[in-house]
Structure formats: structure tokens, C-alpha cells
Design an enzyme around this catalytic site. Structure first.
Site, PDB file in Angstrom:
ATOM      1  N   GLY A 178     -38.508 -26.004  61.744  1.00  0.00           N
ATOM      2  CA  GLY A 178     -38.390 -27.314  61.453  1.00  0.00           C
ATOM      3  C   GLY A 178     -39.187 -27.738  60.361  1.00  0.00           C
ATOM      4  O   GLY A 178     -39.747 -26.969  59.611  1.00  0.00           O
ATOM      5  N   SER A 179     -39.923 -29.096  60.239  1.00  0.00           N
ATOM      6  CA  SER A 179     -40.471 -29.653  59.188  1.00  0.00           C
ATOM      7  C   SER A 179     -41.814 -29.081  59.039  1.00  0.00           C
ATOM      8  O   SER A 179     -42.513 -28.626  60.206  1.00  0.00           O
ATOM      9  CB  SER A 179     -40.621 -31.012  59.498  1.00  0.00           C
ATOM     10  N   THR A 180     -42.681 -29.176  57.800  1.00  0.00           N
ATOM     11  CA  THR A 180     -43.639 -28.656  57.616  1.00  0.00           C
ATOM     12  C   THR A 180     -44.783 -29.825  58.473  1.00  0.00           C
ATOM     13  O   THR A 180     -45.818 -29.186  59.150  1.00  0.00           O
ATOM     14  CB  THR A 180     -44.114 -28.654  56.490  1.00  0.00           C
ATOM     15  N   THR A 210     -44.342 -31.197  61.301  1.00  0.00           N
ATOM     16  CA  THR A 210     -44.355 -30.958  62.806  1.00  0.00           C
ATOM     17  C   THR A 210     -44.902 -29.650  63.102  1.00  0.00           C
ATOM     18  O   THR A 210     -45.681 -29.362  63.878  1.00  0.00           O
ATOM     19  CB  THR A 210     -42.935 -31.026  63.247  1.00  0.00           C
ATOM     20  N   GLY A 211     -44.651 -28.594  61.948  1.00  0.00           N
ATOM     21  CA  GLY A 211     -45.395 -27.522  62.179  1.00  0.00           C
ATOM     22  C   GLY A 211     -46.888 -27.477  62.374  1.00  0.00           C
ATOM     23  O   GLY A 211     -47.815 -26.758  62.905  1.00  0.00           O
ATOM     24  N   GLU A 252     -41.346 -21.438  60.926  1.00  0.00           N
ATOM     25  CA  GLU A 252     -40.398 -21.464  59.711  1.00  0.00           C
ATOM     26  C   GLU A 252     -40.281 -22.870  59.430  1.00  0.00           C
ATOM     27  O   GLU A 252     -39.282 -23.363  60.246  1.00  0.00           O
ATOM     28  CB  GLU A 252     -39.224 -20.649  60.064  1.00  0.00           C
ATOM     29  N   CYS A 309     -32.691 -24.510  55.762  1.00  0.00           N
ATOM     30  CA  CYS A 309     -34.037 -24.481  55.214  1.00  0.00           C
ATOM     31  C   CYS A 309     -34.082 -23.767  53.992  1.00  0.00           C
ATOM     32  O   CYS A 309     -34.602 -23.899  53.009  1.00  0.00           O
ATOM     33  CB  CYS A 309     -34.980 -23.950  56.409  1.00  0.00           C
TER      34      CYS A 309
END
Length: 465
Positions: free
Chosen positions: A217-219, A221-222, A239, A273
Site C-alpha cells: 500500500g501507500s508509503t 501507511t507503511g 511493498e 504499484c
């Protein structure tokens, strides 16, 4: 049939999922709670030891049966996926995704992972093995909901773990159906879907009994998952966002590469992505590449995914549609040249944004520096290879990249200078279950696929003596 274990609530709340192509209801998705998550973790903890003790051969056999089960329901799953996610049945889309689920299950089952003797000199013998982690939390995205879920759960199960899956709130039905199918052949409790909101995802990432979190998902949220996992020192595979660059060298054949460029950028209507999101083309062939790419793009039909003729669909959700529209409008306002698209029909139902190509655009334009994640590709002219490489490496992400050339040696030399986890030659985004895949910089860390992907779902242990 073994389905997901009963959760704690007698009556689980639900919400309606709508088709992004038509706005019509697709079905009702359960809205599970943090209490449901706790029950799923408890069940997983109870089921996991026997699964771990069954050994690689038995677990691989179960994954092969799971692949057969997916294939037996392939058309039903593809139809649901098309209606919920929006992607067409044909092209590299819904049927392709379901087929990839079976392929990755088989690959996880068939990849050997032998104990490695690292020292054996007559005095010291040390052997490296991998033990199961325990319970793995898998948090998936809405763009490839089935396939990426399989990327997470197949190696986790093969390595002897139980898995609790948290699908995207946008595409839970596809994942629920997929897991129900796989659970036809798995022991009860090993694989559970918790279809909840952000609170459930946050609880999963911080749960003390979850030994590893896999997230796509998004950076942003990561980064939140990294923070929430710190207190329990969880293992992570992340990822995250990408803004992949492609570099077209002056010796490339514009006509020969045009279709590959198109699918590199517009697979899944750009919602991938590792899609091509910034295209750098040498000045000598810039106009020719723009012309050939426009010719290919004009011929690709977009529409309702259930129409067998379409290969491009809507954006999955209105939030993503608004991002793409904003970035294209910023490009138009800057004076960039729109070769195709950029003119959505406000009266058309669904989240359809037309295939859009934008030329003569500055490298610092928002459409270039922000990840659009949709059907809009900026095409930037360059004069020297050093300039192109510098521009490709300028951002803080590095999931994938590509180099396009008739000279493989020259292409590989350029590829070696690009800061990305994977650099493809004369193609873009072609993942293979045998080949490790992961990002660089803020596109995440950890590897998936192949032997390295299996190792990432185990705890390394040295037997010394």
C-alpha cells in the site's frame, strides 16, 4: 467446506460494496471489529503448531490443492473481481489475476528450501534452517486484491505459519471469496479474513501475537505500520508506493516498443504499484515515440469490465479518480501538451478517466513527481543518458524502473545505475514467482517470491554442532 472460523459477534454489521463502473451494488461486506480480530488470532495460534509440524511436503500438497480449487472457481472469482474492483475480464486483468493466484500458489508449493551448511571444516559444523514465525498478518491493497493477497499468504502458509488477512475496505468481497475457496482444503483456523476498518488494521499491526506483518500500500501507511510494530519488534515486509521511471535510449525502435510501453504504464488502468509512471525519451526519437504510443493507446477500449471487448476499466474509487484529475489539470495549466485524453465525461456513470498521454512537460510538474496511480502518463524529453538517470533517481521512491533499447549491453549498463528494486529491460512490471521482488528507498523493504520470499516468512536458526 471449511470456511473462515466463526467470529465473536452473533450478528456482524455489514456495508454495501458498489461497482466502480456502474455505481450499482455488488454485495454486502462484513464489518468486523477488533474483538473479531482477537478471536481470529486466538484461533490461528491454536491451529498453527500442528500445521508447522506437518512439514514442507504436506503443506506444499495443500497449496497445490488450493490452486486446483481456485482454478475450479476461476470464472466466478473473475466475475466478482471485475464487478468489485472494476478491471475488465480480458487483457492483463481479472481472469489474468485469478490465474496468477493459482500460479503463485503452485510456485510457493514447488520452490525448494533446503537447509544450508554454512561451515563444515571437521571441527565446526553450522547449518542454517528456517522455522515458522507463528501468526502472520497480511494487509492487502485494492488494486490487485486477490493476487497480492496470494503473494502474502502462499509463502506464509508454506513456511508453516497461520495467517490473518485484512483486505482493503474497497475490495473485501474478492478476498473473502478467494479465502473461502482456499479454505476448502486447509485445516480450520489457519487462514482467516477480518474485513474491518482502519481500527482493525491498526490493531493487527500492533498485536503482540502477530509475529510478522506483510503490507502492500501507500508509503504513509507503511510508515505508520513501522511505528506501530516497534514495541513488539515485528518482522515486516513492506511493498510501498512507487513512481517508476522508464528510460528510452536513442537507438530504440519506437514502433517496436510502443505496445510494451503502453502496457507497462496502463496495466490495470495504471493502478499498479510497479507500473511505468514517468517516461523519459531521448530527444532524437521523442516525437516518434509520442506518435506510436498515442496510436496504440487510441486503440485500447475502455469501459465496463464485464464487456468482453474492453481491456481498460474505471478507477476503483472516486478518491483515486480525483487524484488523477487534479494532476492532469495541473499539467494542462502548466502548458504541457496533451496528446490524448485529459477530458473526462462528467455525464458518464462510474469512475472512468480517459487514457491520457501528456508530452512536453517539466520534470518538476506534479504529474511527474507525484504518483498518479491511474491512466495518465507524462512523457519527458532528455538529451543525455546522465540527465535521464539523474531525473529517474531524483525521487525518494524506487520500486521498479525500465530501460528500452536495441542494445542489451547498453541497456544493462544504464539499468545498473538506476536506484530501484527491479529494473526491467524492454518491458516493465513483469513479475515472476521465481524472481525476488522488493523496493528500494521509500518504496519499502523485504523481498517476496522465490526462495528469498520463503525465507522472509521464516525465522532463521543456526544449528551449530
Amino acid at each position: 467446506m471449511n470456511t473462515t472460523p466463526a467470529l465473536t459477534q452473533d450478528a456482524v454489521a455489514s456495508r454495501t460494496i458498489f461497482d466502480p463502473a456502474t455505481g450499482e451494488p455488488v454485495g454486502e461486506a462484513p464489518v468486523h471489529t477488533v474483538a473479531d480480530l482477537q478471536h481470529a488470532v486466538d484461533v490461528a495460534l491454536a491451529a498453527q503448531p500442528a500445521w508447522a509440524a506437518s512439514g514442507h511436503e504436506a503443506r506444499s500438497a495443500a497449496l497445490l490443492k488450493a490452486a486446483d480449487a481456485v482454478e475450479a472457481r476461476a470464472e466466478e472469482l473473475a466475475q466478482l473481481l471485475s464487478r468489485e474492483q472494476g478491471k475488465p475480464l480480458n487483457g492483463p486483468n481479472a481472469r489474468f489475476e485469478v490465474g496468477a493466484c493459482a500460479a503463485w500458489l503452485r510456485a510457493a508449493a514447488g520452490t525448494p528450501l533446503e537447509a544450508e551448511t554454512v561451515v563444515d571444516d571437521g571441527e565446526t559444523r553450522a547449518e542454517l534452517r528456517y522455522r515458522p514465525i507463528g501468526v502472520v498478518g497480511a494487509i492487502g491493497p485494492w488494486n490487485w486484491p486477490m493476487m497480492i493477497t496470494i503473494w502474502q499468504i502462499a509463502p506464509a502458509l508454506r513456511m508453516g505459519n497461520a495467517v490473518v488477512v485484512k483486505p482493503s475496505e474497497y475490495t473485501p468481497l474478492s478476498v473473502l471469496a478467494l479465502v473461502e475457496t482456499i479454505n476448502e482444503v486447509l485445516p480450520e483456523g489457519l487462514l482467516t479474513v477480518i474485513s474491518g476498518g482502519r481500527d482493525v488494521g491498526e490493531a493487527l499491526a500492533s498485536h503482540p501475537a502477530i509475529g510478522k506483518v506483510m503490507f502492500t500500500g501507500s508509503t504513509a501507511t507503511g510508515k505508520a505500520i513501522i511505528r506501530s510494530s516497534a514495541d513488539t519488534v515485528k518482522r515486516l515486509t513492506l511493498e510501498l508506493g512507487g513512481n517508476d521511471a522508464g528510460i528510452v535510449l536513442p537507438d530504440a525502435d519506437p514502433k517496436a516498443i510502443a505496445e510494451g510501453l503502453f502496457w507497462g504504464a496502463f496495466i490495470n488502468t495504471g493502478q499498479t504499484c510497479a507500473a511505468l509512471k514517468r517516461l523519459y525519451v531521448h530527444a532524437d526519437i521523442y516525437d516518434a515515440v509520442c506518435d506510436e504510443l498515442t496510436n496504440v493507446a487510441e486503440a485500447m477500449p475502455m469501459g465496463n469490465g464485464l464487456d468482453e471487448n474492453n481491456v481498460l476499466g474505471p478507477l476503483q474509487n472516486r478518491q483515486q479518480y480525483d487524484i488523477v484529475a487534479r494532476l492532469v489539470e495541473a499539467a494542462k495549466a502548466s502548458g504541457a501538451r496533451v496528446l490524448l485524453g485529459g477530458n473526462p465525461d462528467a455525464d458518464q456513470p462510474g469512475n472512468f478517466y480517459p487514457t491520457t498521454l501528456v508530452a512536453d512537460i517539466d520534470n518538476d510538474n506534479p504529474l511527474v513527481v507525484e504518483e498518479q496511480f491511474g491512466p495518465a502518463l507524462p512523457i519527458i524529453k532528455f538529451s543525455t543518458v546522465d540527465e535521464a538517470i539523474a531525473k529517474a533517481n531524483a525521487l525518494d521512491v524506487g520500486l521498479g524502473a525500465s530501460v528500452w533499447s536495441s542494445d542489451l549491453s547498453a541497456a544493462r549498463e544504464v539499468a545498473s545505475r538506476i536506484e530501484a528494486g527491479t529494473v526491467w529491460i524492454n518491458k516493465h512490471g513483469a513479475v515472476d514467482p521465481r524472481v525476488p521482488f522488493g523496493g528500494a528507498k521509500q518504496s519499502g523493504y523485504g523481498l517476496e517470491f522465490g526462495v528469498e520470499g520463503l525465507k522472509a516468512l521464516g525465522v532463521p536458526q543456526i544449528i551449530n554442532g
